[in-house]
Scaffold this motif. Structure first.
Motif, PDB file in Angstrom:
ATOM      1  N   MET A  85      59.299   6.107  18.748  1.00  0.00           N
ATOM      2  CA  MET A  85      59.699   6.342  20.135  1.00  0.00           C
ATOM      3  C   MET A  85      59.833   4.989  20.824  1.00  0.00           C
ATOM      4  SD  MET A  85      57.859   8.676  22.991  1.00  0.00           S
ATOM      5  CE  MET A  85      58.443   8.797  24.659  1.00  0.00           C
ATOM      6  N   VAL A  86      61.003   4.749  21.390  1.00  0.00           N
ATOM      7  CA  VAL A  86      61.236   3.520  22.147  1.00  0.00           C
ATOM      8  C   VAL A  86      61.407   3.895  23.617  1.00  0.00           C
ATOM      9  CG1 VAL A  86      62.769   1.561  22.536  1.00  0.00           C
ATOM     10  CG2 VAL A  86      62.337   2.348  20.205  1.00  0.00           C
ATOM     11  N   ILE A  87      60.573   3.326  24.457  1.00  0.00           N
ATOM     12  CA  ILE A  87      60.711   3.542  25.899  1.00  0.00           C
ATOM     13  C   ILE A  87      61.270   2.269  26.516  1.00  0.00           C
ATOM     14  CG2 ILE A  87      59.594   4.180  28.060  1.00  0.00           C
ATOM     15  CD1 ILE A  87      57.350   5.446  26.450  1.00  0.00           C
TER      16      ILE A  87
ATOM     17  N   GLY B  18      68.217   9.803  13.385  1.00  0.00           N
ATOM     18  CA  GLY B  18      66.937  10.490  13.508  1.00  0.00           C
ATOM     19  C   GLY B  18      65.700   9.619  13.370  1.00  0.00           C
ATOM     20  N   LYS B  19      65.887   8.314  13.422  1.00  0.00           N
ATOM     21  CA  LYS B  19      64.743   7.425  13.230  1.00  0.00           C
ATOM     22  C   LYS B  19      64.077   7.039  14.545  1.00  0.00           C
ATOM     23  CE  LYS B  19      66.958   5.498   9.138  1.00  0.00           C
ATOM     24  NZ  LYS B  19      67.821   4.390   8.645  1.00  0.00           N
ATOM     25  N   VAL B  20      64.845   7.051  15.602  1.00  0.00           N
ATOM     26  CA  VAL B  20      64.329   6.611  16.901  1.00  0.00           C
ATOM     27  C   VAL B  20      64.654   7.623  17.982  1.00  0.00           C
ATOM     28  CG1 VAL B  20      64.664   4.918  18.760  1.00  0.00           C
ATOM     29  CG2 VAL B  20      64.338   4.127  16.413  1.00  0.00           C
ATOM     30  N   TYR B  21      63.663   7.890  18.813  1.00  0.00           N
ATOM     31  CA  TYR B  21      63.852   8.676  20.037  1.00  0.00           C
ATOM     32  C   TYR B  21      63.780   7.680  21.170  1.00  0.00           C
ATOM     33  CZ  TYR B  21      63.038  12.427  23.483  1.00  0.00           C
ATOM     34  OH  TYR B  21      63.138  13.306  24.544  1.00  0.00           O
ATOM     35  N   VAL B 126      57.480   0.254  21.853  1.00  0.00           N
ATOM     36  CA  VAL B 126      57.916   0.771  20.567  1.00  0.00           C
ATOM     37  C   VAL B 126      56.696   1.362  19.883  1.00  0.00           C
ATOM     38  CG1 VAL B 126      59.007   0.225  18.358  1.00  0.00           C
ATOM     39  CG2 VAL B 126      59.702  -1.000  20.426  1.00  0.00           C
ATOM     40  N   ASN B 127      56.597   2.664  19.912  1.00  0.00           N
ATOM     41  CA  ASN B 127      55.388   3.350  19.436  1.00  0.00           C
ATOM     42  C   ASN B 127      54.131   2.706  20.025  1.00  0.00           C
ATOM     43  OD1 ASN B 127      56.813   5.241  18.017  1.00  0.00           O
ATOM     44  ND2 ASN B 127      56.162   4.573  15.984  1.00  0.00           N
ATOM     45  N   GLY B 128      54.204   2.383  21.295  1.00  0.00           N
ATOM     46  CA  GLY B 128      53.045   1.869  22.010  1.00  0.00           C
ATOM     47  C   GLY B 128      52.920   0.358  22.053  1.00  0.00           C
ATOM     48  N   THR B 129      53.731  -0.348  21.280  1.00  0.00           N
ATOM     49  CA  THR B 129      53.679  -1.812  21.284  1.00  0.00           C
ATOM     50  C   THR B 129      54.689  -2.359  22.290  1.00  0.00           C
ATOM     51  OG1 THR B 129      53.051  -1.896  18.954  1.00  0.00           O
ATOM     52  CG2 THR B 129      53.988  -3.903  19.899  1.00  0.00           C
ATOM     53  N   LEU B 130      54.201  -3.245  23.157  1.00  0.00           N
ATOM     54  CA  LEU B 130      55.061  -3.767  24.227  1.00  0.00           C
ATOM     55  C   LEU B 130      55.947  -4.896  23.715  1.00  0.00           C
ATOM     56  CD1 LEU B 130      55.704  -3.578  27.288  1.00  0.00           C
ATOM     57  CD2 LEU B 130      53.957  -5.340  27.646  1.00  0.00           C
ATOM     58  N   ALA B 134      65.239  -8.971  26.298  1.00  0.00           N
ATOM     59  CA  ALA B 134      66.427  -8.376  25.674  1.00  0.00           C
ATOM     60  C   ALA B 134      66.740  -9.113  24.371  1.00  0.00           C
ATOM     61  CB  ALA B 134      67.612  -8.458  26.632  1.00  0.00           C
ATOM     62  N   TYR B 135      66.132  -8.674  23.298  1.00  0.00           N
ATOM     63  CA  TYR B 135      66.337  -9.312  21.998  1.00  0.00           C
ATOM     64  C   TYR B 135      67.632  -8.836  21.358  1.00  0.00           C
ATOM     65  CZ  TYR B 135      61.578 -11.012  22.321  1.00  0.00           C
ATOM     66  OH  TYR B 135      60.443 -11.655  22.735  1.00  0.00           O
ATOM     67  N   PRO B 136      68.218  -9.662  20.479  1.00  0.00           N
ATOM     68  CA  PRO B 136      69.444  -9.239  19.795  1.00  0.00           C
ATOM     69  C   PRO B 136      69.146  -8.156  18.773  1.00  0.00           C
ATOM     70  CG  PRO B 136      68.688 -11.348  18.941  1.00  0.00           C
ATOM     71  CD  PRO B 136      67.814 -11.028  20.116  1.00  0.00           C
ATOM     72  N   PHE B 137      70.178  -7.534  18.268  1.00  0.00           N
ATOM     73  CA  PHE B 137      70.006  -6.412  17.341  1.00  0.00           C
ATOM     74  C   PHE B 137      69.238  -6.816  16.087  1.00  0.00           C
ATOM     75  CE2 PHE B 137      70.519  -2.415  15.509  1.00  0.00           C
ATOM     76  CZ  PHE B 137      71.006  -2.532  14.228  1.00  0.00           C
ATOM     77  N   SER B 138      69.447  -8.027  15.616  1.00  0.00           N
ATOM     78  CA  SER B 138      68.759  -8.464  14.393  1.00  0.00           C
ATOM     79  C   SER B 138      67.249  -8.408  14.576  1.00  0.00           C
ATOM     80  CB  SER B 138      69.194  -9.871  14.001  1.00  0.00           C
ATOM     81  OG  SER B 138      68.959 -10.773  15.068  1.00  0.00           O
ATOM     82  N   ALA B 139      66.773  -8.778  15.754  1.00  0.00           N
ATOM     83  CA  ALA B 139      65.340  -8.709  16.029  1.00  0.00           C
ATOM     84  C   ALA B 139      64.882  -7.260  16.108  1.00  0.00           C
ATOM     85  CB  ALA B 139      65.025  -9.441  17.331  1.00  0.00           C
ATOM     86  N   TRP B 140      65.686  -6.422  16.704  1.00  0.00           N
ATOM     87  CA  TRP B 140      65.358  -4.995  16.792  1.00  0.00           C
ATOM     88  C   TRP B 140      65.320  -4.344  15.410  1.00  0.00           C
ATOM     89  CZ3 TRP B 140      63.316  -1.904  20.298  1.00  0.00           C
ATOM     90  CH2 TRP B 140      63.257  -2.362  21.629  1.00  0.00           C
TER      91      TRP B 140
END
Lengths: 93, 151
Positions: A85-87, B18-21, B126-130, B134-140
Motif C-alpha cells: 500500500m502506497v499512500i 495488482g502489486k500496489v494499492y 510504503v507499507n508504513g515506511t516514510l 519525488a524520486y525517479p521511477f528507478s528508485a521506486w
C-alpha cells in the motif's frame, strides 16, 4: 418592601445577568503542527461568486451540511488487497 | 515530475498488475502553497463525482503550467474550467466548494499525516515506511521490488 430595597434587588439581578452574558465561551485555540507552526484552516474556502475575491473567505463549520465523509476508495487506485500500500501525501504542487 | 513521469510507470508496472494499492491523502501546506487548500477541496469534490484521479492529474499539470496557485477567484474559475473539461458537473462542483463539504476530511487527512511524521510534500508511506520527496521511477522500482521480496 420599600422602593429602595426593590430597586436594589433589581440592580443586583441586572448585574448578575450582565456577568453571565460576559462569561461567554472562548473560541477554540488554533491547532498547531508538531513543529509549532499553524495547521491550515481547512474549513476556509473561497466562494465561487461572480465578482472576484481577494483572499480566502470566512470559515464555515465542518460537517455543517450533513454530507457523509468521502469514501477513501474514490481516492485510491488498484487492488485494495495488493501486497503493497502506497499512500501519497500531497497538495497538488 | 512524480505525477507526470513516475506515477504513470508505477501505475503500469505495479498498480495495474495488482502489486500496489495507491492512495492519495491531502496535506495542504498553505503557508508555502496558498492555493493548496482550495485545490484539495476541488479534488475531493471531484472524487464525489468519481473524477478524482483525472482532477488530481489536471491540478498538478495546471500548477506546473502556472495556471493556478493563489486561492483567489481566478483559481476558482480555473478549477471550474477543469471541471467542465473533465466532463464533471460544474454546478455540483460549485455547490460542493461553497458548502465546504470536505473540510473535515481534509483536516483529518492532514492530522493523520502529521501524526505519521509527514512534514513536506510529496511524501509517501510504503507499507508504513516514510519516503520523502519525488524520486525517479528507478528508485521506486528498487523500493517496491524490495517490499515485494519481503512478502
Amino acid at each position: 418592601m420599600s422602593m429602595v430595597k426593590v430597586a436594589s434587588v433589581y440592580t443586583l439581578m441586572l448585574a448578575c445577568l450582565l456577568v453571565i452574558v460576559a462569561c461567554g465561551k472562548e473560541a477554540p485555540p488554533r491547532a498547531t503542527r508538531p513543529d509549532g507552526t499553524s495547521t491550515p484552516q481547512a474549513s476556509r474556502v473561497p466562494q465561487p461568486i461572480e465578482t472576484p475575491t481577494e483572499s480566502l473567505v470566512s470559515a464555515a463549520p465542518p460537517d455543517s451540511t450533513g454530507f457523509a465523509p468521502l469514501l477513501d476508495e474514490r481516492r485510491a487506485m488498484g487492488d485494495p488487497h495488493a501486497p503493497i500500500m502506497v499512500i501519497e501525501y500531497g497538495d497538488y504542487q | 515530475m512524480f505525477v507526470r513521469e513516475t506515477k504513470p510507470q508505477i501505475e503500469e508496472q505495479y498498480i495495474k498488475t495488482g502489486k500496489v494499492y495507491f492512495v492519495h491523502r491531502d496535506f495542504p501546506l498553505t503557508d508555502v502553497h496558498p492555493g493548496a487548500l482550495l485545490a484539495a477541496h476541488v479534488a475531493n469534490c471531484a472524487a464525489a463525482q468519481n473524477g478524482f484521479w483525472p482532477m488530481h492529474d489536471q491540478l498538478f499539470a495546471g500548477q506546473v503550467a502556472g495556471e493556478w496557485n493563489n486561492s483567489r477567484q481566478s483559481d476558482v474559475n480555473r478549477f471550474l474550467e477543469y471541471t467542465q473539461s473533465l466532463g464533471l458537473d460544474v454546478a455540483e462542483m460549485t455547490r460542493c466548494i461553497s458548502d465546504n463539504r470536505y473540510a473535515s476530511q481534509i483536516e483529518a487527512d492532514f492530522r493523520e499525516a502529521a501524526e505519521k511524521g509527514v512534514r513536506s510534500t510529496p511524501s509517501f508511506l510504503v507499507n508504513g515506511t516514510l519516503i520523502v520527496g519525488a524520486y525517479p521511477f528507478s528508485a521506486w522500482q528498487e523500493i517496491l521490488d524490495k517490499q515485494l521480496a519481503q512478502q
